[in-house]
Every structure is written in C-alpha cells, then in structure tokens.
Design a protein around this motif. Sequence first.
Motif, mmCIF file in Angstrom:
data_model
loop_
_atom_site.group_PDB
_atom_site.id
_atom_site.type_symbol
_atom_site.label_atom_id
_atom_site.label_comp_id
_atom_site.label_asym_id
_atom_site.label_seq_id
_atom_site.Cartn_x
_atom_site.Cartn_y
_atom_site.Cartn_z
ATOM 1 N N MET A 190 0.838 -1.186 0.000
ATOM 2 C CA MET A 190 0.000 0.000 0.000
ATOM 3 C C MET A 190 0.881 1.248 0.000
ATOM 4 S SD MET A 190 -3.345 1.151 2.177
ATOM 5 C CE MET A 190 -4.251 -0.172 1.452
ATOM 6 N N SER A 191 0.355 2.322 -0.473
ATOM 7 C CA SER A 191 1.099 3.578 -0.616
ATOM 8 C C SER A 191 1.263 4.311 0.704
ATOM 9 C CB SER A 191 0.346 4.509 -1.571
ATOM 10 O OG SER A 191 0.237 3.949 -2.843
ATOM 11 N N ASN A 192 2.394 4.997 0.822
ATOM 12 C CA ASN A 192 2.553 5.950 1.914
ATOM 13 C C ASN A 192 1.765 7.207 1.569
ATOM 14 O OD1 ASN A 192 4.193 4.776 3.902
ATOM 15 N ND2 ASN A 192 6.020 5.138 2.677
ATOM 16 N N ILE A 193 1.111 7.750 2.562
ATOM 17 C CA ILE A 193 0.290 8.951 2.391
ATOM 18 C C ILE A 193 0.715 9.979 3.426
ATOM 19 C CG2 ILE A 193 -2.077 9.877 2.466
ATOM 20 C CD1 ILE A 193 -1.591 7.918 0.151
ATOM 21 N N ARG A 194 0.773 11.222 3.008
ATOM 22 C CA ARG A 194 1.047 12.340 3.929
ATOM 23 C C ARG A 194 -0.281 13.005 4.278
ATOM 24 N NH1 ARG A 194 5.562 15.108 0.084
ATOM 25 N NH2 ARG A 194 6.892 13.263 -0.090
ATOM 26 N N ILE A 195 -0.465 13.283 5.549
ATOM 27 C CA ILE A 195 -1.621 14.076 5.970
ATOM 28 C C ILE A 195 -1.113 15.259 6.789
ATOM 29 C CG2 ILE A 195 -3.226 12.128 5.899
ATOM 30 C CD1 ILE A 195 -3.170 12.243 9.011
ATOM 31 N N THR A 196 -1.844 16.354 6.716
ATOM 32 C CA THR A 196 -1.445 17.588 7.381
ATOM 33 C C THR A 196 -2.593 18.142 8.197
ATOM 34 O OG1 THR A 196 0.089 18.101 5.571
ATOM 35 C CG2 THR A 196 -0.562 19.939 7.008
ATOM 36 N N LYS A 197 -2.260 18.613 9.384
ATOM 37 C CA LYS A 197 -3.226 19.332 10.220
ATOM 38 C C LYS A 197 -2.591 20.666 10.593
ATOM 39 C CE LYS A 197 -6.625 19.011 13.787
ATOM 40 N NZ LYS A 197 -7.573 19.772 12.984
ATOM 41 N N GLN A 198 -3.402 21.722 10.580
ATOM 42 C CA GLN A 198 -2.908 23.062 10.886
ATOM 43 C C GLN A 198 -3.396 23.485 12.268
ATOM 44 O OE1 GLN A 198 -4.194 26.944 8.872
ATOM 45 N NE2 GLN A 198 -2.254 26.464 7.870
ATOM 46 N N PHE A 199 -2.513 24.163 12.981
ATOM 47 C CA PHE A 199 -2.795 24.660 14.330
ATOM 48 C C PHE A 199 -2.453 26.143 14.380
ATOM 49 C CE2 PHE A 199 -1.672 20.250 14.426
ATOM 50 C CZ PHE A 199 -2.605 19.687 15.282
ATOM 51 N N THR A 200 -3.100 26.870 15.271
ATOM 52 C CA THR A 200 -2.792 28.290 15.470
ATOM 53 C C THR A 200 -2.621 28.558 16.961
ATOM 54 O OG1 THR A 200 -5.130 28.892 15.564
ATOM 55 C CG2 THR A 200 -4.059 29.015 13.405
ATOM 56 N N PHE A 201 -1.742 29.498 17.252
ATOM 57 C CA PHE A 201 -1.544 29.925 18.632
ATOM 58 C C PHE A 201 -0.877 31.294 18.635
ATOM 59 C CE2 PHE A 201 1.889 27.141 17.324
ATOM 60 C CZ PHE A 201 3.048 27.791 17.729
ATOM 61 N N GLU A 202 -1.063 32.004 19.722
ATOM 62 C CA GLU A 202 -0.515 33.354 19.900
ATOM 63 C C GLU A 202 0.644 33.270 20.892
ATOM 64 O OE1 GLU A 202 -1.980 35.874 18.180
ATOM 65 O OE2 GLU A 202 -3.533 34.505 17.454
ATOM 66 N N THR A 203 1.803 33.769 20.492
ATOM 67 C CA THR A 203 2.966 33.707 21.368
ATOM 68 C C THR A 203 3.777 34.988 21.253
ATOM 69 O OG1 THR A 203 3.084 31.303 21.103
ATOM 70 C CG2 THR A 203 5.052 32.385 21.933
ATOM 71 N N GLY A 204 4.297 35.435 22.391
ATOM 72 C CA GLY A 204 5.204 36.570 22.424
ATOM 73 C C GLY A 204 6.633 36.084 22.605
ATOM 74 N N HIS A 205 7.574 36.889 22.166
ATOM 75 C CA HIS A 205 8.986 36.554 22.370
ATOM 76 C C HIS A 205 9.832 37.804 22.200
ATOM 77 C CE1 HIS A 205 10.209 35.620 17.898
ATOM 78 N NE2 HIS A 205 9.363 36.613 17.963
ATOM 79 N N ALA A 206 11.103 37.671 22.515
ATOM 80 C CA ALA A 206 12.090 38.719 22.266
ATOM 81 C C ALA A 206 13.397 38.026 21.933
ATOM 82 C CB ALA A 206 12.255 39.621 23.487
ATOM 83 N N LEU A 207 14.156 38.627 21.029
ATOM 84 C CA LEU A 207 15.420 38.037 20.590
ATOM 85 C C LEU A 207 16.579 38.839 21.174
ATOM 86 C CD1 LEU A 207 14.519 37.320 16.856
ATOM 87 C CD2 LEU A 207 14.219 35.842 18.870
#
Length: 150
Positions: free
Chosen positions: A1-18
């Motif tokens: 059987m074939s390999n299949i890719r599946i994708t799920k998208q997520f969102t989140f709010e994050t703060g940072h400083a470099l």
Amino acid sequence: MSNIRITKQFTFETGHALYGYDGKCKNVHGHSYKLDVTVIGTPISDSDNAKFGMVIDFTDLKKIVKEEIVDVFDHATVFNKNTPHVELAKELKDRDHNVLLVDYQPTSEMMVIDFAQKIKNRLPNAIKLHSLKLSETATSYAQWYASDNG
C-alpha cells in the motif's frame, strides 16, 4: 500500500524577544503563529479497525500537538533562559504572566526544531513526522523536513 502524507494546521498566539538581535525583534512582541504538521504513513488496511483507511486519526494528531505545543506556547512569552531576559521573565512571572524559558533563541527556526522533537517523541511507531511549517506572519515561515535531518 502507498505511503500517504496528511497535514493538520494549528494556530496559537505567542510573544517573544530576541536578545542580542540588531533589529526591532529585540523588543518583546508577538505573533499569530500557524503550525502545519505533516505526518506520513500507510493507511490502516484492517477493515475491522475503527481507524480503517486512516494514516492517523486527525483527532489523535490534534491531541499530541495540542498537549506538546499549543497548550504550552499559546498566550505565553518565550525567552532564551541563557540571556539577561531572565530578569524580565521573573518580573512577568511575578505578575502572573505565562512565561517560558527555553534553551535556545526563540526564533521560528529554533522553535520548529524544538517542536519537531516533541512531536516525534509522541507519534505511534508506524507514523513518521514528515515536515513542519511554522509561519509567524503571512509571508514569513520556517520549515523542518525529516529528509533534511537524517
């Protein structure tokens, strides 16, 4: 059987400083991140299995990413714990803010490396992490591919 890719998208709010950066991102700021998680595997061929025809149930993938990434990083401020930002982090924590101290500069590039390891550790053996795409804006993102990381 074939390999299949599946994708799920997520969102989140994050703060940072470099810390040490030579531009505006040295200041505390935030992003509405989008994380695309792509896994690869063979769809379940056992017709008696409730997950018949699935590589992985999207609900199971969602649980992993939510617990490891979204619930941890959403509405948190991320600082490299090896910089003087730890003083600011302590002040924010004392004021009941959600602060994460990490072992790396919290760029999209370094965050996506961290996320890949956390997700890989939780996937079932038959499922492999194929790639991650972490977008910090509509036009700026970092990608991680298993094929690039042996």
